[in-house]
Design an enzyme around this catalytic site. Sequence first.
Site, PDB file in Angstrom:
ATOM      1  N   ASN A  10     -84.324  54.351   1.346  1.00 57.51           N
ATOM      2  CA  ASN A  10     -83.381  55.448   0.555  1.00 57.51           C
ATOM      3  C   ASN A  10     -84.525  56.143  -0.501  1.00 57.51           C
ATOM      4  OD1 ASN A  10     -81.694  56.743  -1.381  1.00 57.51           O
ATOM      5  ND2 ASN A  10     -81.062  54.827  -2.186  1.00 57.51           N
ATOM      6  N   LYS A  12     -84.022  58.131  -2.593  1.00 59.67           N
ATOM      7  CA  LYS A  12     -83.516  58.733  -4.094  1.00 59.67           C
ATOM      8  C   LYS A  12     -83.698  60.128  -4.368  1.00 59.67           C
ATOM      9  CE  LYS A  12     -83.187  54.217  -5.300  1.00 59.67           C
ATOM     10  NZ  LYS A  12     -82.428  52.947  -6.336  1.00 59.67           N
ATOM     11  N   HIS A  95     -73.336  54.921  -2.562  1.00 59.38           N
ATOM     12  CA  HIS A  95     -74.507  54.116  -3.286  1.00 59.38           C
ATOM     13  C   HIS A  95     -74.023  54.040  -4.550  1.00 59.38           C
ATOM     14  CE1 HIS A  95     -78.234  53.227  -5.049  1.00 59.38           C
ATOM     15  NE2 HIS A  95     -78.843  52.956  -3.876  1.00 59.38           N
ATOM     16  N   GLU A  97     -75.604  54.224  -7.424  1.00 61.59           N
ATOM     17  CA  GLU A  97     -76.016  55.143  -8.326  1.00 61.59           C
ATOM     18  C   GLU A  97     -74.972  56.683  -8.195  1.00 61.59           C
ATOM     19  OE1 GLU A  97     -79.995  55.626  -7.107  1.00 61.59           O
ATOM     20  OE2 GLU A  97     -80.406  53.425  -7.650  1.00 61.59           O
ATOM     21  N   GLU A 167     -75.267  45.838  -1.649  1.00 62.49           N
ATOM     22  CA  GLU A 167     -76.412  46.010  -2.608  1.00 62.49           C
ATOM     23  C   GLU A 167     -75.776  45.644  -3.959  1.00 62.49           C
ATOM     24  OE1 GLU A 167     -79.263  49.218  -1.199  1.00 62.49           O
ATOM     25  OE2 GLU A 167     -77.840  50.273  -2.388  1.00 62.49           O
ATOM     26  N   GLY A 173     -83.289  48.348  -7.806  1.00 62.37           N
ATOM     27  CA  GLY A 173     -84.529  48.923  -8.809  1.00 62.37           C
ATOM     28  C   GLY A 173     -84.729  47.902 -10.020  1.00 62.37           C
ATOM     29  N   SER A 213     -84.214  45.476  -4.485  1.00 64.19           N
ATOM     30  CA  SER A 213     -85.463  45.104  -4.767  1.00 64.19           C
ATOM     31  C   SER A 213     -86.281  44.207  -3.549  1.00 64.19           C
ATOM     32  CB  SER A 213     -85.722  44.249  -6.065  1.00 64.19           C
ATOM     33  OG  SER A 213     -85.117  45.136  -6.975  1.00 64.19           O
ATOM     34  N   GLY A 234     -85.174  50.809  -1.461  1.00 60.55           N
ATOM     35  CA  GLY A 234     -85.194  52.130  -2.408  1.00 60.55           C
ATOM     36  C   GLY A 234     -86.714  52.029  -2.536  1.00 60.55           C
ATOM     37  N   GLY A 235     -87.162  51.626  -3.767  1.00 57.65           N
ATOM     38  CA  GLY A 235     -88.810  51.709  -4.212  1.00 57.65           C
ATOM     39  C   GLY A 235     -89.815  51.524  -3.223  1.00 57.65           C
TER      40      GLY A 235
HETATM   41  C1  PEP Z   1     -81.430  51.239  -3.207  1.00 64.17           C
HETATM   42  O1  PEP Z   1     -81.423  52.152  -3.814  1.00 64.17           O
HETATM   43  O2  PEP Z   1     -80.727  51.374  -2.297  1.00 64.17           O
HETATM   44  C2  PEP Z   1     -82.058  50.239  -3.402  1.00 64.17           C
HETATM   45  C3  PEP Z   1     -82.134  48.936  -2.888  1.00 64.17           C
HETATM   46  O3  PEP Z   1     -83.202  50.199  -4.453  1.00 64.17           O
HETATM   47  P1  PEP Z   1     -84.350  49.219  -4.731  1.00 64.17           P
HETATM   48  O4  PEP Z   1     -84.893  48.720  -3.250  1.00 64.17           O
HETATM   49  O5  PEP Z   1     -85.530  50.024  -5.522  1.00 64.17           O
HETATM   50  O6  PEP Z   1     -83.881  48.237  -5.629  1.00 64.17           O
END
Ligand code: PEP
Length: 249
Positions: A10, A12, A95, A97, A167, A173, A213, A234-235
């Site tokens: 993802n 973002k 999501h 966010e 999640e 994040g 994460s 994500g990251g």
């Molecule tokens: C996400 O945005 O779906 C996510 C899991 O981010 P991160 O891996 O950065 O925690």
Amino acid sequence: MARRKIIAGNWKMNMTPTEAVELIETLKPLVASDEVDVVFCVPAIDIIPAVAAVKGTNIAIGAENMYFEESGAYTGETSPKMLTEAGVKYVIIGHSERREYFAESDETVNKKVLKAFAHNLTPIVCCGESLTQREQGITIDWIRQQIKIAFLNVSADQAATAVIAYEPIWAIGTGKVATTEQAQEVCAAIRVCMAEIYDQATADAIRIQYGGSVTAASAAELFSQADIDGGLVGGASLKPDFGKIVNYK
Ligand code: PEP
């Protein structure tokens, strides 16, 4: 029944179209795999160059969001038909966010899930509890409610092809990954909930990801749990490390 793992990035609100193509070129050889499904969920403006850049590879392109109407006066939104015509296969829906910053409710998530299926897009349906909810001991109740509303009026055949991403909001994040026990417990509870709504065969077919994460260091243990069928990342999906996550074994 063996479920094929699905590992999705993802991105973002990161990567201009030029940067997106550069990142795909860097990641292409690193995420090559015959064993898992690999998806890059990219910003809407990156979809067309991303679809062109992944042609001939094992990477599918996903969207990070879409609207639930077909067309019309919805300034700034992207319709499911626009996504399918552009070559998108998956779409992240609900999501945390989007729920937090764009006021998406369980009801709008349900409308989007229905519309995604109507257009042959595979929804990656997100659910997850806040830290307060976890501390209050209401995690499973909360997730069950999110899932039940998200799948209202979705047929068993459709549901069987869905991807659900668990999640925990406190893990997104933050660098604070859920323990494998916490992640497996909730993913198993989601499968039980799907078996209650549908039947065991449908529940056994659904792929449930963990997200929050995930790194190359945590992927192998998380993805080897009985009810965790991959990850939403994500990251780490913006880095060469994503290759290690895809090839976690
Ligand atoms: C996400 O945005 O779906 C996510 C899991 O981010 P991160 O891996 O950065 O925690």
